[in-house]
Design a protein around this motif. Sequence first.
Motif, PDB file in Angstrom:
ATOM      1  N   GLU A 427      50.648   1.132 -47.979  1.00  0.00           N
ATOM      2  CA  GLU A 427      50.132   2.232 -47.390  1.00  0.00           C
ATOM      3  C   GLU A 427      51.028   3.330 -47.042  1.00  0.00           C
ATOM      4  OE1 GLU A 427      47.316   1.530 -44.044  1.00  0.00           O
ATOM      5  OE2 GLU A 427      46.430  -0.219 -45.410  1.00  0.00           O
ATOM      6  N   PRO A 428      50.781   4.433 -47.515  1.00  0.00           N
ATOM      7  CA  PRO A 428      51.657   5.554 -46.931  1.00  0.00           C
ATOM      8  C   PRO A 428      51.640   5.840 -45.509  1.00  0.00           C
ATOM      9  CG  PRO A 428      49.444   6.439 -47.749  1.00  0.00           C
ATOM     10  CD  PRO A 428      49.642   5.082 -48.066  1.00  0.00           C
ATOM     11  N   GLY A 429      52.795   6.328 -44.955  1.00  0.00           N
ATOM     12  CA  GLY A 429      53.062   6.575 -43.380  1.00  0.00           C
ATOM     13  C   GLY A 429      52.969   5.505 -42.668  1.00  0.00           C
ATOM     14  N   ALA A 430      53.768   4.121 -43.096  1.00  0.00           N
ATOM     15  CA  ALA A 430      53.620   3.075 -42.165  1.00  0.00           C
ATOM     16  C   ALA A 430      54.636   3.423 -41.282  1.00  0.00           C
ATOM     17  CB  ALA A 430      54.370   1.803 -43.071  1.00  0.00           C
ATOM     18  N   ASP A 431      53.975   2.954 -39.887  1.00  0.00           N
ATOM     19  CA  ASP A 431      54.836   3.203 -38.530  1.00  0.00           C
ATOM     20  C   ASP A 431      54.418   2.040 -37.741  1.00  0.00           C
ATOM     21  OD1 ASP A 431      55.996   4.191 -36.465  1.00  0.00           O
ATOM     22  OD2 ASP A 431      54.658   6.012 -36.344  1.00  0.00           O
ATOM     23  N   ALA A 432      55.225   1.165 -37.391  1.00  0.00           N
ATOM     24  CA  ALA A 432      54.929   0.280 -36.273  1.00  0.00           C
ATOM     25  C   ALA A 432      55.226   0.875 -35.000  1.00  0.00           C
ATOM     26  CB  ALA A 432      55.795  -1.140 -36.500  1.00  0.00           C
ATOM     27  N   GLY A 433      54.496   1.284 -34.363  1.00  0.00           N
ATOM     28  CA  GLY A 433      54.812   1.954 -32.906  1.00  0.00           C
ATOM     29  C   GLY A 433      54.782   0.888 -31.867  1.00  0.00           C
ATOM     30  N   ARG A 434      54.205  -0.447 -31.892  1.00  0.00           N
ATOM     31  CA  ARG A 434      54.629  -1.208 -30.842  1.00  0.00           C
ATOM     32  C   ARG A 434      54.572  -2.574 -31.592  1.00  0.00           C
ATOM     33  NH1 ARG A 434      55.495   2.728 -28.801  1.00  0.00           N
ATOM     34  NH2 ARG A 434      54.533   3.764 -26.691  1.00  0.00           N
ATOM     35  N   GLY A 435      55.335  -3.563 -30.743  1.00  0.00           N
ATOM     36  CA  GLY A 435      55.750  -4.797 -31.250  1.00  0.00           C
ATOM     37  C   GLY A 435      55.867  -5.785 -30.060  1.00  0.00           C
ATOM     38  N   MET A 436      55.817  -7.110 -30.128  1.00  0.00           N
ATOM     39  CA  MET A 436      55.910  -7.894 -28.915  1.00  0.00           C
ATOM     40  C   MET A 436      56.183  -9.208 -29.515  1.00  0.00           C
ATOM     41  SD  MET A 436      55.985  -8.341 -25.704  1.00  0.00           S
ATOM     42  CE  MET A 436      55.868  -9.885 -24.636  1.00  0.00           C
ATOM     43  N   VAL A 437      57.022 -10.014 -28.792  1.00  0.00           N
ATOM     44  CA  VAL A 437      57.228 -11.425 -29.047  1.00  0.00           C
ATOM     45  C   VAL A 437      56.872 -12.156 -27.615  1.00  0.00           C
ATOM     46  CG1 VAL A 437      59.454 -11.157 -28.768  1.00  0.00           C
ATOM     47  CG2 VAL A 437      58.614 -12.950 -30.199  1.00  0.00           C
ATOM     48  N   ALA A 438      56.255 -13.397 -27.911  1.00  0.00           N
ATOM     49  CA  ALA A 438      56.038 -14.330 -26.779  1.00  0.00           C
ATOM     50  C   ALA A 438      55.120 -15.540 -27.396  1.00  0.00           C
ATOM     51  CB  ALA A 438      55.198 -13.743 -25.937  1.00  0.00           C
ATOM     52  N   ASP A 439      55.432 -16.732 -26.817  1.00  0.00           N
ATOM     53  CA  ASP A 439      54.453 -17.887 -27.068  1.00  0.00           C
ATOM     54  C   ASP A 439      53.361 -17.688 -26.059  1.00  0.00           C
ATOM     55  OD1 ASP A 439      53.877 -20.171 -27.929  1.00  0.00           O
ATOM     56  OD2 ASP A 439      54.687 -21.431 -26.417  1.00  0.00           O
ATOM     57  N   TYR A 458      44.076   2.002 -29.267  1.00  0.00           N
ATOM     58  CA  TYR A 458      43.269   0.850 -29.584  1.00  0.00           C
ATOM     59  C   TYR A 458      42.592   1.242 -30.787  1.00  0.00           C
ATOM     60  CZ  TYR A 458      44.002  -1.456 -25.237  1.00  0.00           C
ATOM     61  OH  TYR A 458      44.847  -2.091 -23.923  1.00  0.00           O
ATOM     62  N   GLU A 459      42.247   2.523 -30.959  1.00  0.00           N
ATOM     63  CA  GLU A 459      41.163   2.834 -32.094  1.00  0.00           C
ATOM     64  C   GLU A 459      42.141   3.126 -33.367  1.00  0.00           C
ATOM     65  OE1 GLU A 459      40.977   4.363 -28.882  1.00  0.00           O
ATOM     66  OE2 GLU A 459      39.337   3.298 -28.454  1.00  0.00           O
ATOM     67  N   GLN A 460      43.063   3.725 -33.436  1.00  0.00           N
ATOM     68  CA  GLN A 460      44.002   4.279 -34.580  1.00  0.00           C
ATOM     69  C   GLN A 460      44.837   3.307 -35.028  1.00  0.00           C
ATOM     70  OE1 GLN A 460      43.936   8.072 -32.648  1.00  0.00           O
ATOM     71  NE2 GLN A 460      43.696   8.783 -34.880  1.00  0.00           N
ATOM     72  N   GLY A 461      45.464   2.394 -34.058  1.00  0.00           N
ATOM     73  CA  GLY A 461      46.652   1.514 -34.190  1.00  0.00           C
ATOM     74  C   GLY A 461      46.050   0.324 -35.080  1.00  0.00           C
ATOM     75  N   ARG A 462      46.320   0.158 -36.254  1.00  0.00           N
ATOM     76  CA  ARG A 462      45.952  -0.956 -37.141  1.00  0.00           C
ATOM     77  C   ARG A 462      46.629  -2.290 -36.699  1.00  0.00           C
ATOM     78  NH1 ARG A 462      46.447   3.469 -40.011  1.00  0.00           N
ATOM     79  NH2 ARG A 462      48.330   2.831 -41.284  1.00  0.00           N
ATOM     80  N   THR A 479      42.902 -10.303 -38.008  1.00  0.00           N
ATOM     81  CA  THR A 479      43.939  -9.703 -37.485  1.00  0.00           C
ATOM     82  C   THR A 479      43.092  -8.546 -36.305  1.00  0.00           C
ATOM     83  OG1 THR A 479      43.702  -7.945 -38.962  1.00  0.00           O
ATOM     84  CG2 THR A 479      45.319  -9.553 -39.553  1.00  0.00           C
ATOM     85  N   THR A 480      41.986  -8.145 -36.247  1.00  0.00           N
ATOM     86  CA  THR A 480      41.404  -7.574 -35.159  1.00  0.00           C
ATOM     87  C   THR A 480      41.668  -8.310 -33.765  1.00  0.00           C
ATOM     88  OG1 THR A 480      39.297  -8.274 -35.455  1.00  0.00           O
ATOM     89  CG2 THR A 480      40.190  -6.333 -37.040  1.00  0.00           C
ATOM     90  N   LYS A 481      41.667  -9.478 -33.802  1.00  0.00           N
ATOM     91  CA  LYS A 481      41.743 -10.082 -32.575  1.00  0.00           C
ATOM     92  C   LYS A 481      43.154 -10.511 -31.947  1.00  0.00           C
ATOM     93  CE  LYS A 481      37.050 -11.828 -33.156  1.00  0.00           C
ATOM     94  NZ  LYS A 481      36.140 -12.866 -33.315  1.00  0.00           N
ATOM     95  N   GLN A 482      44.210  -9.735 -32.378  1.00  0.00           N
ATOM     96  CA  GLN A 482      45.521 -10.074 -32.027  1.00  0.00           C
ATOM     97  C   GLN A 482      45.654  -9.172 -30.777  1.00  0.00           C
ATOM     98  OE1 GLN A 482      48.101  -8.232 -35.050  1.00  0.00           O
ATOM     99  NE2 GLN A 482      48.767  -6.505 -33.414  1.00  0.00           N
ATOM    100  N   PRO A 483      46.520  -9.543 -29.671  1.00  0.00           N
ATOM    101  CA  PRO A 483      46.614  -8.797 -28.359  1.00  0.00           C
ATOM    102  C   PRO A 483      47.256  -7.588 -28.627  1.00  0.00           C
ATOM    103  CG  PRO A 483      47.876 -10.680 -28.347  1.00  0.00           C
ATOM    104  CD  PRO A 483      47.074 -10.912 -29.774  1.00  0.00           C
ATOM    105  N   TRP A 484      47.140  -6.603 -27.785  1.00  0.00           N
ATOM    106  CA  TRP A 484      48.047  -5.437 -27.895  1.00  0.00           C
ATOM    107  C   TRP A 484      49.347  -5.812 -27.711  1.00  0.00           C
ATOM    108  CZ3 TRP A 484      47.007  -0.951 -29.635  1.00  0.00           C
ATOM    109  CH2 TRP A 484      47.729   0.095 -29.569  1.00  0.00           C
ATOM    110  N   PRO A 485      50.150  -5.139 -28.337  1.00  0.00           N
ATOM    111  CA  PRO A 485      51.665  -5.530 -28.135  1.00  0.00           C
ATOM    112  C   PRO A 485      52.482  -4.571 -27.069  1.00  0.00           C
ATOM    113  CG  PRO A 485      51.696  -4.325 -30.131  1.00  0.00           C
ATOM    114  CD  PRO A 485      50.144  -4.376 -29.425  1.00  0.00           C
ATOM    115  N   HIS A 486      52.423  -5.306 -26.021  1.00  0.00           N
ATOM    116  CA  HIS A 486      53.162  -4.067 -24.877  1.00  0.00           C
ATOM    117  C   HIS A 486      54.183  -5.004 -24.159  1.00  0.00           C
ATOM    118  CE1 HIS A 486      54.023  -1.008 -22.304  1.00  0.00           C
ATOM    119  NE2 HIS A 486      53.154  -1.121 -21.459  1.00  0.00           N
ATOM    120  N   MET A 487      53.588  -5.833 -23.078  1.00  0.00           N
ATOM    121  CA  MET A 487      54.842  -6.451 -22.546  1.00  0.00           C
ATOM    122  C   MET A 487      54.322  -7.909 -21.837  1.00  0.00           C
ATOM    123  SD  MET A 487      56.309  -3.465 -19.648  1.00  0.00           S
ATOM    124  CE  MET A 487      57.779  -4.414 -19.028  1.00  0.00           C
TER     125      MET A 487
END
Length: 627
Positions: A427-439, A458-462, A479-487
């Motif tokens: 898709e045009p404009g691909a931009d990963a604004g947040r990411g996270m790693v954890a078990d 939450y609304e516009q971040g795919r 994929t809509t049921k992944q957690p929000w990537p923060h801390m």
Amino acid sequence: MTARFRRGSRRTLMLCALTGLVLGTAAGPAASTPAEGGRVMERLDRGVVAVRSGEKEVLVSWRLLGLDPKGLGFDVERSTDGGPYRRLNREVLTGGTNYVDTTADLSRSNRYRVRPGKQPPSRPFTLTAGHAVEPVVRVPLREGGRIKFVWVGDLDGDGAYDYVVDRQTAPQKIEAYRSDGRLLWEMDLGPNSVDQNNIEGGSATVDVGHNDGVTVYDLDGDGRAEVAIRVADGVTFGDGSKHTESDDVRQSIAILDGRTGAPKAIAPVPGDYLADGPLYARFGVGYLDGRTPSLVAYMKNRIGSGDFNLMYTAWKYDGRALTNQWKFLRGDQDLPDGHNTRIVDVDGDGKDEVGEIGFLLNGDGTLRYSLAPQGIRHGDRWFIADIDPGHPGLEGYGIQQDHPEGLLDYYYGAADGKIIWKHGSAEPGADAGRGMVADIDPRFPGMETWSINGEVNYEQGRPTGLYNAPSNRLAEPDTTKQPWPHMGVWWDGDLLRELYNADPFPERRDARIEKWDPANPAPPATLPRVVTTSEYGAVTALGNSVYPHLIADIFGDWREEVVLTSPEFDELIIFTTDRPTGTRLYTLAHNPAYRNGMTLKGYLQASNVDYFLGHGMTAPPRPKIRY
């Protein structure tokens, strides 16, 4: 200090019975024989903390230290209203370093201490009479301006972590407090801290944007932490002395006595980029020689063309002088940087490397590798951890911002920089604004990774999908049921990591600790909550930031604390777990990689240990440290 707590929902996860798991450390030398040649780290006390976890229950928690002998047992003792101490446990405690007291008269004051084996008892922690039911320790501060960051370090040498805070006033200030909230000193950063633009501000300005320019650590090994800070003309130190430069552009690095705020050593910042103005900074600490700590400084300013100069320096403080060890200039090399620095031993030789999102420096300041030839550019988040316990060494995970080829995130070997997998979008404009790693999913070995594509809300971040990193497979098909990537925050006592989150929109911030449940996945806004911080009168950094002031293991057992403040910024509200666990691990603050991470800020992110901490883990090796 005081502690309070409130019982939260105790949801049962689809996990094996981990709460009785005794991990400790793998067999190693006796406690009287510290790891030969290991790095010199803090001699911490037991960090006893007690919170009221119910109407009749108190959770008492304490540290297992990195060099404690295997199988060390503990007794928990209580004194009521100043009376004699009495042992509470019938048998010596050799499991998790916590204990639930159900026999206390909570209408009276109770002091708790622990006795390790035949050693003297610990310093006590007092739970005041009639204390509230809440998972909180409250540390008083004097009144002042907004606070963005909190650092911890043992400023006075008593084994307990003390606190250093910034005040986002104009001019800015730095304050130091003992562990019980007694003010030690204040530092005024002067007129050159009034301009707080997050890219090109004043020469003394700290803690704006992804910059800090302050850290706290015992740099000379005398048992007391120093405060390292980048300074400029017009700064007034904690002892009242003033710092001067020949103009408002030149800067220095000062090492302050943690007890008084007096300067112990000052050295000029190299002037390579002086013509382009003052340098903002990110500070951290690493053991570049494997034995003693160095101050590491990421320093950056804007060139007139809009590009940026980037300089890394390393410094050694020996108790008398601050000496530059090396200087690295990016120049015109293709070395992408981001908003976080990581300082960790990636190759297992005992010496730390210094990393950015797109390149890694050896401990001697030489370039180890760049990820740019593999297509990596600037991004907002990245991590180094033992993401895959089945893969030798550590791994890295990062995200990409506005990548021209649609790259969203990537996973690689931290020692050699070899990319293992990438995820992208057509898709045009691909931009990963947040990411996270954890078990967060016990069904798969190793940790999970997840990110978003698009606007950071939450609304516009795919959501791009919750992947098990070692297998590169979706852990959750929806994929809509992944957690929000923060801390992340280790909180509830199983070996999976909980999540600290706050809504990206300021008007509905609502900070909380959450639990993602693979048996019942849910969209980010509806994840089950473990703690809602506003219920205890807490606000986030600066009063309404998406970030806390700090997440770190600062007292109690191996689980982490979340540091917030009161709305008036006159109290630290430190969230500490109210959940018992049988899992026994040495304090994360004695793990070399994790302790380095505690010294770093930038865009505040979760720290990781240098072993796999998660579901199905094996006992971690004894840390190669000495006190």
